[in-house]
Design a protein around this motif. Sequence first.
Motif, PDB file in Angstrom:
ATOM      1  N   THR A 235       0.859  -1.188   0.000  1.00 17.50           N
ATOM      2  CA  THR A 235       0.000   0.000   0.000  1.00 17.50           C
ATOM      3  C   THR A 235       0.891   1.232   0.000  1.00 17.50           C
ATOM      4  OG1 THR A 235      -1.617  -1.158   1.392  1.00 17.50           O
ATOM      5  CG2 THR A 235      -1.818   1.234   1.293  1.00 17.50           C
ATOM      6  N   ALA A 236       0.525   2.244  -0.769  1.00 20.92           N
ATOM      7  CA  ALA A 236       1.236   3.521  -0.695  1.00 20.92           C
ATOM      8  C   ALA A 236       0.372   4.489   0.100  1.00 20.92           C
ATOM      9  CB  ALA A 236       1.510   4.069  -2.082  1.00 20.92           C
ATOM     10  N   GLU A 237       0.946   5.103   1.121  1.00 19.44           N
ATOM     11  CA  GLU A 237       0.177   6.075   1.915  1.00 19.44           C
ATOM     12  C   GLU A 237       0.575   7.485   1.512  1.00 19.44           C
ATOM     13  OE1 GLU A 237       1.167   5.381   6.123  1.00 19.44           O
ATOM     14  OE2 GLU A 237       2.867   6.723   5.935  1.00 19.44           O
ATOM     15  N   GLY A 238      -0.311   8.418   1.742  1.00 18.57           N
ATOM     16  CA  GLY A 238       0.001   9.826   1.470  1.00 18.57           C
ATOM     17  C   GLY A 238      -0.009  10.194  -0.001  1.00 18.57           C
ATOM     18  N   VAL A 239      -0.827   9.493  -0.800  1.00 15.74           N
ATOM     19  CA  VAL A 239      -0.916   9.816  -2.232  1.00 15.74           C
ATOM     20  C   VAL A 239      -1.774  11.077  -2.409  1.00 15.74           C
ATOM     21  CG1 VAL A 239      -1.594   8.985  -4.519  1.00 15.74           C
ATOM     22  CG2 VAL A 239      -0.731   7.369  -2.801  1.00 15.74           C
TER      23      VAL A 239
END
Length: 285
Positions: A235-239
């Motif tokens: 998961t990528a956070e802060g997109v």
Amino acid sequence: QARRVGRSKWCLHEACPHVPIEEEPSLEADLGQAIARGELTLHYQPYVDIAAGRPVGAEALLRWCHPRLGLLAPDCFVQLAEEAGLIDDIGTWVLHAACHQARTWRQRGIPHLSVAVNVSAAQFNKGNLVSAVASALAASGLEPQALELEITESTVMHDVQAAIGTLRKLKDMGVVLSVDDFGTGYSSLSYLKRFPLDSLKVDRSFVQDIGVDPDHESIVRAIINLAKTLKLKVTAEGVESTEQLRFLLHEGCDRVQGYLFGRPVTSEGLEHLVKQRSLWWTETL
Ligand code: C2E
Ligand code: MG
Ligand code: MG
Ligand code: MG
């Protein structure tokens, strides 16, 4: 003076770290009363599954509605809670509230929605996390598969043997396990393989530099590849931007979360957000 500027201004996000905790000697005592007084609340931020094309869950983010200081973000008081020995009670409250909320959503027309809960190092290492999780699941009736726990690298690396034991028990219950803020701590790759994990969350600091800093782009790419090698979801956070999203889609990221898809909102806000939109990532491109 900063605190006169208006509450909302320094309650959330950027403004929060500037709350002069030292100048608020009553804060610890206040925090001790916060649960009983019903001042804690959870906001929820969706995370979007790329393949599903929609939010598959929401992360519970703790807020403290202080009677005098206004709405405080966790950076203002989680550390204080840990130092004051209050994090267990607060963490247990969060687990119960989040599980109850997820169960409610699932009964109210969003059957696929999971909830992710942040676990503090102190709570993880103290040893009663497993029973707190079991009791929150039992009390709410939530399926364990719909609860995800976010744990940081430093938390699990503190005592590796004990951590493997705790994670194994949680995994055996059916709970989903993620490493939060991945890339900022130190974790040994060989241990990473031994932890029964489901996913890694790439820290926001790397995601933010996509399109800005090629070194950080390489780190994001490396973490995605590492996750795939270890058969973990990533998961990528802060997109925040479509440019970041395009990069992440291209690199094969599984899930995305950030202001581009939704800020943390109340439970009602989250329910509205999820029901109102159908195509989540294609429409932002
Ligand atoms: P985290 O788990 O890494 O959560 C992500 C933080 O980044 C949240 O801040 C979220 O509001 C913020 N964020 C999300 N998307 C974006 C974005 O696109 N741009 C920017 N600039 N920020 C974004 P928040 O809610 O202030 O929480 C901060 C940290 O506090 C969390 O980091 C987590 O480590 C901790 N925390 C939150 N809730 C709890 C809790 O219930 N228990 C414990 N122990 N810690 C918690
Ligand atoms: Mg988190
Ligand atoms: Mg995070
Ligand atoms: Mg973070």
